[in-house]
Design a protein around this motif. Structure first.
Motif, PDB file in Angstrom:
ATOM      1  N   GLU A   6       0.833  -1.215   0.000  1.00 17.65           N
ATOM      2  CA  GLU A   6       0.000   0.000   0.000  1.00 17.65           C
ATOM      3  C   GLU A   6       0.862   1.259   0.000  1.00 17.65           C
ATOM      4  OE1 GLU A   6      -3.525   2.110   2.653  1.00 17.65           O
ATOM      5  OE2 GLU A   6      -2.922   0.050   3.090  1.00 17.65           O
ATOM      6  N   ARG A  10       0.671   4.210  -2.782  1.00 17.17           N
ATOM      7  CA  ARG A  10       0.396   5.612  -2.403  1.00 17.17           C
ATOM      8  C   ARG A  10       1.505   6.546  -2.873  1.00 17.17           C
ATOM      9  NH1 ARG A  10      -4.113   6.228   0.395  1.00 17.17           N
ATOM     10  NH2 ARG A  10      -4.846   4.523   1.709  1.00 17.17           N
ATOM     11  N   ILE A  20      -5.884   6.199  -3.427  1.00 12.82           N
ATOM     12  CA  ILE A  20      -5.764   5.025  -4.290  1.00 12.82           C
ATOM     13  C   ILE A  20      -7.117   4.453  -4.705  1.00 12.82           C
ATOM     14  CG2 ILE A  20      -3.490   4.424  -3.431  1.00 12.82           C
ATOM     15  CD1 ILE A  20      -4.722   2.332  -1.655  1.00 12.82           C
ATOM     16  N   PHE A  21      -8.188   4.791  -3.969  1.00  9.11           N
ATOM     17  CA  PHE A  21      -9.493   4.206  -4.313  1.00  9.11           C
ATOM     18  C   PHE A  21     -10.024   4.743  -5.642  1.00  9.11           C
ATOM     19  CE2 PHE A  21     -10.589   8.100  -2.162  1.00  9.11           C
ATOM     20  CZ  PHE A  21     -11.725   8.553  -2.819  1.00  9.11           C
ATOM     21  N   HIS A  38      -3.292  -7.394  -4.627  1.00  2.91           N
ATOM     22  CA  HIS A  38      -3.930  -6.266  -3.913  1.00  2.91           C
ATOM     23  C   HIS A  38      -4.528  -5.183  -4.810  1.00  2.91           C
ATOM     24  CE1 HIS A  38      -2.360  -8.055  -0.342  1.00  2.91           C
ATOM     25  NE2 HIS A  38      -1.097  -7.708  -0.583  1.00  2.91           N
ATOM     26  N   LYS A  41      -8.252  -4.974  -5.304  1.00  2.00           N
ATOM     27  CA  LYS A  41      -9.048  -4.585  -4.133  1.00  2.00           C
ATOM     28  C   LYS A  41      -8.915  -3.094  -3.843  1.00  2.00           C
ATOM     29  CE  LYS A  41      -8.360  -9.123  -2.051  1.00  2.00           C
ATOM     30  NZ  LYS A  41      -7.663  -9.878  -0.981  1.00  2.00           N
ATOM     31  N   TRP A  42      -7.715  -2.557  -4.017  1.00  2.00           N
ATOM     32  CA  TRP A  42      -7.453  -1.159  -3.664  1.00  2.00           C
ATOM     33  C   TRP A  42      -7.829  -0.179  -4.771  1.00  2.00           C
ATOM     34  CZ3 TRP A  42      -1.781  -2.435  -1.894  1.00  2.00           C
ATOM     35  CH2 TRP A  42      -1.833  -3.158  -0.699  1.00  2.00           C
ATOM     36  N   CYS A  43      -7.618  -0.547  -6.024  1.00  2.00           N
ATOM     37  CA  CYS A  43      -7.771   0.394  -7.149  1.00  2.00           C
ATOM     38  C   CYS A  43      -8.757  -0.173  -8.169  1.00  2.00           C
ATOM     39  CB  CYS A  43      -6.423   0.679  -7.801  1.00  2.00           C
ATOM     40  SG  CYS A  43      -5.075   0.957  -6.652  1.00  2.00           S
TER      41      CYS A  43
END
Length: 459
Positions: A6, A10, A20-21, A38, A41-43
């Motif tokens: 993460e 970032r 990041i969303f 990941h 899920k994050w982006c």
């Protein structure tokens, strides 16, 4: 292994205020990533993803990126095309210079109906006979393959010869997969040999260093120097053997090379850090004399503020340097500031109070400002001067008898050096309004003629 973190995402999302969303584009090239995870899920809103020049062995955890339009995974260790069915909007896929030998795996891209461009240059499958015909016949939606446009006539011809080409491709795939199996076994054997050799070296070093006889202690410095020379020679020899040894270009050899370089880099860093720790900075001599030292080579300004009875040090610390990397130590006769472990020391012209001192950091310039009150009593020079001017003729007896009100009794009001505020206001009123100026004169005339005044009750 290194994966997508993460913190890394970032840092690479500065253009999106590190959010990041809502990220639509991210570049994670040359980050030594060994596992792709990941991001799905994050982006979720990602449209463009750059992952070139890493160590990714498998395409995974990107199937939930529904809006992804361009994926660049060139110069990685990918061996087959997979797990991209969920990328519904995928238009461009770059797989340049990977290790894709299973050409039949391109069939998994049939679901990506918007895919227009595909790059497979530099993969082993491009050496197969009928490679281009097979890909053109398998993926009907493609417009460009390896930067070359697919014409209608080419597609018709490829479809006509498809059964024959497909059979040839499968045969070549089987040969390639057998070759890969042998390469993997060879790489495993070579890695095990290297581990055993390293273990033997460690054991021999421990066996050599373990006896600590008192006879060897006097010549310890000479022995250390000789050992260091031996180590450098060994390292150079090891480097030469590693780089000159012929190895096939495979995902395993690429990973091994990366690990070797990383290991050497860490070893150098450890040596550098140990040398830094060993190197003592001479801040105080054996006789107890404090020295002026400026190892960080920073500009500074020392001010003697007599009015406020304090000494101020302005140290030009780098603006981008984090405050946690600064350590300020104020002593009665000197000040010491550690900037990233490098000492700045300055002997003060006068003794100060360390407990009352304060250190502040400028938000604009980044300078460190240390305020140090003087240890001696407060003596203001201005009071001395004013007293001598106001009492030039007064004697010591007058000063002693008139203890608290000396200045008030002895100063003549007419000799004030500062203007009288009340008079200024009255003058302004008189000059500003003409008729008011006559009123005081009338009052004075009445006062003068008050002797001849007679009171008339009828008026």
């Amino acid at each position: 292994f290194l994966s997508v973190t993460e913190d890394l995402v970032r840092r690479r999302a500065e253009h999106n205020n590190c959010e990041i969303f809502s990220l639509e584009e991210i570049s994670l090239h040359q980050q030594e990533i060994e596992k792709l995870e990941h991001l799905d899920k994050w982006c979720r809103d990602l449209k463009i993803l750059y992952l070139q020049n890493n160590l990714i062995p498998k395409i995974e955890n990107v199937g939930k990126l529904k809006k992804l339009e361009y994926l660049n995974v060139a110069l990685n260790n990918i061996e087959r095309i997979e797990n991209l069915e969920g990328c519904e909007e995928l238009k461009k896929l770059d797989l340049t210079a990977n290790f894709i030998g299973e050409l039949s795996s391109v069939a998994s891209l049939k679901c990506n109906i918007h895919l227009k461009e595909l790059f497979l240059v530099g993969n082993p499958c491009t050496e197969f006979e009928g490679y281009r015909q097979f890909v053109v016949a398998t993926l009907h939606q493609l417009k460009y393959l390896d930067s070359k446009e697919i014409e209608r006539s080419e597609r018709i011809k490829a479809l006509q010869n498809y059964p024959e080409v497909k059979w040839k491709i499968r045969e070549q795939e089987q040969v390639y997969l057998l070759k890969r199996a042998r390469e993997k076994e060879e790489a495993q054997r070579r890695m095990q040999e290297r581990k055993d050799k390293k273990q033997k070296q460690m054991d021999s070093k421990l066996g050599f260093d373990s006896p600590d006889s008192p006879q060897e202690k006097p010549n310890q410095a000479e022995g250390d120097g000789e050992q260091e020379k031996c180590r450098t020679v060994e390292n150079d020899e090891e480097d030469r053997r590693f780089w000159e040894e012929p190895t096939p270009y495979t995902p395993e050899s690429r990973l091994e090379t990366h690990r070797y370089i990383e290991e050497k880099r860490r070893a150098k860093e450890n040596i550098r850090e140990s040398k830094k720790k060993e190197k003592p900075w001479t801040l105080v001599t054996a006789e107890g004399k404090v020295l002026n030292v400026n190892v960080p080579k920073l500009h500074f300004f020392l001010k003697d503020d007599e009015e406020n009875n304090q000494i101020i040090l302005d140290l030009a610390v780098y603006r981008h340097l984090d405050t946690s990397l600064l350590d300020v130590d104020v002593q009665p006769t000197y000040i010491r500031v550690l900037v990233k472990g490098k000492p700045f020391q300055l002997v003060l012209p006068e003794e100060v109070k360390p407990d009352s001192s304060s250190a502040k950091r400028s938000q604009t310039t980044g300078h460190l400002v240390v305020t140090m009150p003087k240890a001696k009593g407060i003596i203001l020079a201005k009071q001395k001067v004013s007293a001598s001017i106001k009492h030039p003729d007064c004697n010591t007896q007058q000063k002693t008898t008139r203890s608290g009100q000396v200045e008030k009794l002895e100063v003549d009001p007419s000799k004030h050096s500062f203007p009288d505020v009340t008079k200024i206001i009255q003058e302004k009123e008189r000059t500003g309004q003409g008729p008011i100026k006559l009123q005081p004169q009338k009052v004075t005339e009445v006062k003068k003629s008050c002797v001849d005044f007679e009171n008339n009750e009828e008026v």
